[in-house]
Write a protein that holds these residues in place. Sequence first.
Motif: not given
Length: 312
Positions: A8-30
Amino acid sequence: MQAASPGSSPALPKLLLYLFAVMLGGALLSAPLFHLGKAAHGWLSTSSMHDVGLVKWLLAEIERAQFTRYFNRAVLVCAIVFIWPFMRCVRLERSLLPAWRPFNTGLKQWAAGFFLAAGLLLALGFIFLKTGAYQLRPDPRWWKLGEPITAALGAGIVEEFFFRGLLLGLLLRTMTETKALLSLTFVFALVHFLKPPEGWQISDAAVTWSSGFLVLKQIAVGFGDVHFLLAEFATLFAVGWVLAKVRMQTGALWAGIGLHGGWVFGLKYFSALTSYTGNWLPWIGANLKVGLMPLCTVLLTGWLATRLLRAR
């Protein structure tokens, strides 16, 4: 125990990427969200509906909302928007959840976890009151339990299904049990640690398009404060570790939902009744999840919970 699947494809890097995208998006949208809220306040306050009950409540909420609150809401919006592509990418599905347990057995596990966690945390709070680290508010509302109970049920059910249910099941596909538990616990603590510092704000007049990144900078500063890192991040890590171990021991989410809910109830109820008297870090913080004493209490609760559940 769920075995790791090497193919199976490792899920942890994708999970960390999701968190990074959420925080970056929040900074831009706020900032746009902040200006939208202020514009809505101006329009509603001059409209013919400004005396309607719901509109009056909304106006009051917008008026007292500071920029960090808009940042938190922007992060929440991004988390909801990005969750669907993340789920598709890592193939989150119901089969990742642990098997269902009989209701009677599950309810007993939930009750044991809830009363153990809430009881020990409130006992700690009582000790803090006696030592002078906290004092009762002028008019404590002892029977105002609605908000603490609602928060306890909401956080316990939603977060346990997501973190110890779906995400843990996802990580167990490609990792050993120990690595999966450590990875999930780190992500759990990180998610709860990624918030603006208590009391820090940006004045309305100073808000610009880059203000969201200033909030991110302040969050990053928290990781450089050794006392605060030990006092809060360590406690959050301990909470996540205890909940993950209990989930693996019982093979179900009931006990974790109870423990999680008990901690949230104790935290919210004690905070509503008391106020912090000064700087007691790193041992005692501004609430019952900050400090080395709460950390020790969480670890003691986990130790007792594992033995109580094993005995049952």
